[in-house]
Each structure stands twice: as structure tokens, then as C-alpha cells.
Design an enzyme around this catalytic site. Sequence first.
Site, PDB file in Angstrom:
ATOM      1  N   LYS A 120      38.214  42.990  47.529  1.00 49.18           N
ATOM      2  CA  LYS A 120      38.606  41.859  46.703  1.00 49.18           C
ATOM      3  C   LYS A 120      39.501  40.916  47.485  1.00 49.18           C
ATOM      4  O   LYS A 120      40.419  41.402  48.133  1.00 49.18           O
ATOM      5  CB  LYS A 120      39.349  42.412  45.486  1.00 49.18           C
ATOM      6  CG  LYS A 120      40.011  41.370  44.631  1.00 49.18           C
ATOM      7  CD  LYS A 120      40.802  42.045  43.548  1.00 49.18           C
ATOM      8  CE  LYS A 120      41.652  40.995  42.874  1.00 49.18           C
ATOM      9  NZ  LYS A 120      42.658  41.538  42.036  1.00 49.18           N
ATOM     10  N   LYS A 144      42.430  45.137  48.962  1.00 49.56           N
ATOM     11  CA  LYS A 144      42.801  44.004  48.128  1.00 49.56           C
ATOM     12  C   LYS A 144      43.702  43.102  48.965  1.00 49.56           C
ATOM     13  O   LYS A 144      44.798  43.503  49.371  1.00 49.56           O
ATOM     14  CB  LYS A 144      43.533  44.500  46.885  1.00 49.56           C
ATOM     15  CG  LYS A 144      44.006  43.374  45.985  1.00 49.56           C
ATOM     16  CD  LYS A 144      44.573  43.928  44.694  1.00 49.56           C
ATOM     17  CE  LYS A 144      45.124  42.826  43.823  1.00 49.56           C
ATOM     18  NZ  LYS A 144      45.721  43.355  42.587  1.00 49.56           N
TER      19      LYS A 144
HETATM   20  C1  PBG Z   1      46.553  42.764  39.146  1.00 48.25           C
HETATM   21  C2  PBG Z   1      45.331  41.992  39.459  1.00 48.25           C
HETATM   22  C3  PBG Z   1      45.186  40.686  39.960  1.00 48.25           C
HETATM   23  C4  PBG Z   1      43.819  40.411  39.948  1.00 48.25           C
HETATM   24  C5  PBG Z   1      43.171  41.547  39.481  1.00 48.25           C
HETATM   25  N1  PBG Z   1      44.119  42.527  39.202  1.00 48.25           N
HETATM   26  C6  PBG Z   1      46.206  39.687  40.339  1.00 48.25           C
HETATM   27  C7  PBG Z   1      46.992  39.856  41.559  1.00 48.25           C
HETATM   28  O1  PBG Z   1      46.881  40.834  42.298  1.00 48.25           O
HETATM   29  O2  PBG Z   1      47.819  38.967  41.778  1.00 48.25           O
HETATM   30  C8  PBG Z   1      43.170  39.117  40.346  1.00 48.25           C
HETATM   31  C9  PBG Z   1      41.803  38.905  39.809  1.00 48.25           C
HETATM   32  C10 PBG Z   1      41.325  37.495  39.888  1.00 48.25           C
HETATM   33  O3  PBG Z   1      41.897  36.618  40.532  1.00 48.25           O
HETATM   34  O4  PBG Z   1      40.285  37.254  39.255  1.00 48.25           O
HETATM   35  N2  PBG Z   1      47.323  43.110  40.199  1.00 48.25           N
END
Ligand code: PBG
Length: 347
Positions: A266, A213
Site C-alpha cells: 500500500k 505500508k
Molecule cells: C490507518 C490507515 C490509513 C489508511 C488505511 N489505514 C491512513 C494512514 O495510515 O495514514 C489509508 C487508506 C487510504 O488512503 O485510502 N492507519
Amino acid sequence: MSLEMGSVRFERDVEATAGPAVGERLDRFRRTPSLRRLARESQVTTDDLVQPLFVAEQGPPRSPIASMPGIDRLSLGALPEEIERLAQRGVPAVILFGIPAAKDAEASGAWARDGVVQRAVKACRKTAPQMAVIVDVCLCEYTDQGHCRIIRDGVPAREQTLEALSRTAVSLAEAGADVVAPSAMADGQVRAIRRALDEAGLAETAILSYAAKYASAFYGPFREAAASTPAMGDRRDHQMDPPNAREALREAAQDLAEGADAIMVKPALAYLDVLCTVRARCDTPLAAYNVSGEYAMVKAAAAKGWIDERGVVLEILGGIKRAGADFILTYHAREVAGWLAERSRTG
Ligand code: PBG
């Protein structure tokens, strides 16, 4: 003539082939729709799609998210109707995000027995028992400082964070979630959650880890939707640094070693190389998250009439599949399922 393709070597005698040189005509299987169907290497189907949903503890039945046209924050009362629409279109799964009425230092809304997502999971189970329910396991929507971790004396508290994430996963699995998806990028979170689930007698619950991520600017609209922008600082100290690809393999390997059943990359579009490399190294199901900013860009350009939305969306999802994803979390899911159903009716 010889062609080097991966490790396979193809030899062809050009002299023996009358007419154009080999390789000059690559279009013979593109000529008709039927030939193209035969030659197609990958395909997006409704089976690949997971619809993310935002469920708010307070507020109107539906409240639109300005930067994500077509996506609303739903109340618990409005959720069953949305689940029914998705089930009717054959979307196999949803991933739920909660917007609690109150936030605190302990992120108690994340693991409360009657927390907003716990209640949402139950509503999904009741409305469409066959639909898979995935839940995001993170603290940023529930902490008053907006961080994914518990902060003590100004610094992230590792043990407390793993404890809160584990409690959250267990309470969501108890509510009926099929899959928990830890997204806090806290080292050791998969092991801690697996252990807690097993100890609670929840051995059936699967873990889909957000293994790679990235600290991405593409999460902007999500943070507006979930009101989860950090009050100070940012997430670069724990999410991955965008220029790094090899590091993603280490993240993936670590999560698999800790017991992840499936892993995720992601965002998707700026990281297709990462997806492709991870695919080549892992045999578990692999997901990609086509995130909020990616959705927002398409919607904004489509609203201006600058792109053909349907074509662009199918091409994007097709690219994510081709790069190696088994399934895709995408805000386009419901619409795409509708288009694909239409296409199969009309041929
Ligand atoms: C929670 C989370 C996030 C997203 C998914 N789970 C936000 C982040 O990490 O700031 C983002 C998903 C999206 O942008 O569609 N941590």
C-alpha cells in the site's frame, strides 16, 4: 535467431520462415474480441474487489467526503443498505474503518465492546452473512493525538501499543470479523495479534497484514474522511520510506514469519514494482490497496472530462492485477462491479 526470455531460450530458424521476420507480426491474436479474450493473461473480476467503508458513530445517515466523490461516511443505520447494494453486485468483501464519537489517549474506542466498528461488523454479518468482513486494526482514528500508536511522555509506547492493537483485533473478531488487518506498522504486531486471537479461542480469524505500508502523500483524502491526521509530526518514523523496495521484502518476510495469512502492499500505483517483487517471493494471498489519493485523482480528472473514467479505472485495476495482486482494496469496487455485470450482460 534466438530470443532470451527469462531463463528460457527460444531458437527459431528465420531462414526457414518465408515472409516477414519472426517477431514482426505480434498482432494476430489482437484482431478480434474473441482472439483477445483467448490471449488475455490476466483479468479483473468482481471476485478481486474489496470495498472500503467509513462508518461514523455520530452524524447524519450519509455525509459526503469532499475529496472522495461517491464515497460517504455512513451511520450505523445507513450501513445495511450499502451492504445490500454491494452484495447484490457480488462484491465479496468489505473493509471497515470507524469514526468514533470521542477519542482519547488510550484509543479506547478501538477496542470497546460496543465500539463503532464492532457494531458495524455485527450489522454486516446480519445483513449479508456470506460477505467477508475485513477490519482495519489501527489506533489513529481513536487516539486524541491522531497517531497510530499509544504515546507516553511524548514517546511511542511499544508494549501499550501492541496491547491496544491486540485487544482491538480480539474484540473485532469476537464481533464476527473474518479477517483483521493490522495497519499500524508496529514491529511485532502480527505476532502479538495472532497470539491474542489464539488465546481468546479465535483461531479461525485470519490476519491480512499491511506488510509494506509506505509513508505516502496519497493518504490525504482518507485522513480527511477519518479525521485521523496526526496533531503533530507525521508517520514517517514508522511507515516505510517511499524510495525503498528491498526493505518491503524484509517487512513481508517478517509478517509471514509472525503468522500473517495474507499480506498487502500500500499504496498500489506508485509501488507496482514492490507488488511484483513481493509476488515473486510469496505464495500467500497478496493484496494491494488502491488508496484514497489514487481514487481522488481519477475522480477529479473524470469530473473535468479530461479522462474516460471507466477505461482508466479498469486499466489501473488491471495493472494492479498484472503486477501480481490477488485482490484489491479499492473505493471503485461498487462501481466497477456494476460495470462488469453490465459488460457480461452485453458481451
Ligand atoms: C490507518 C490507515 C490509513 C489508511 C488505511 N489505514 C491512513 C494512514 O495510515 O495514514 C489509508 C487508506 C487510504 O488512503 O485510502 N492507519
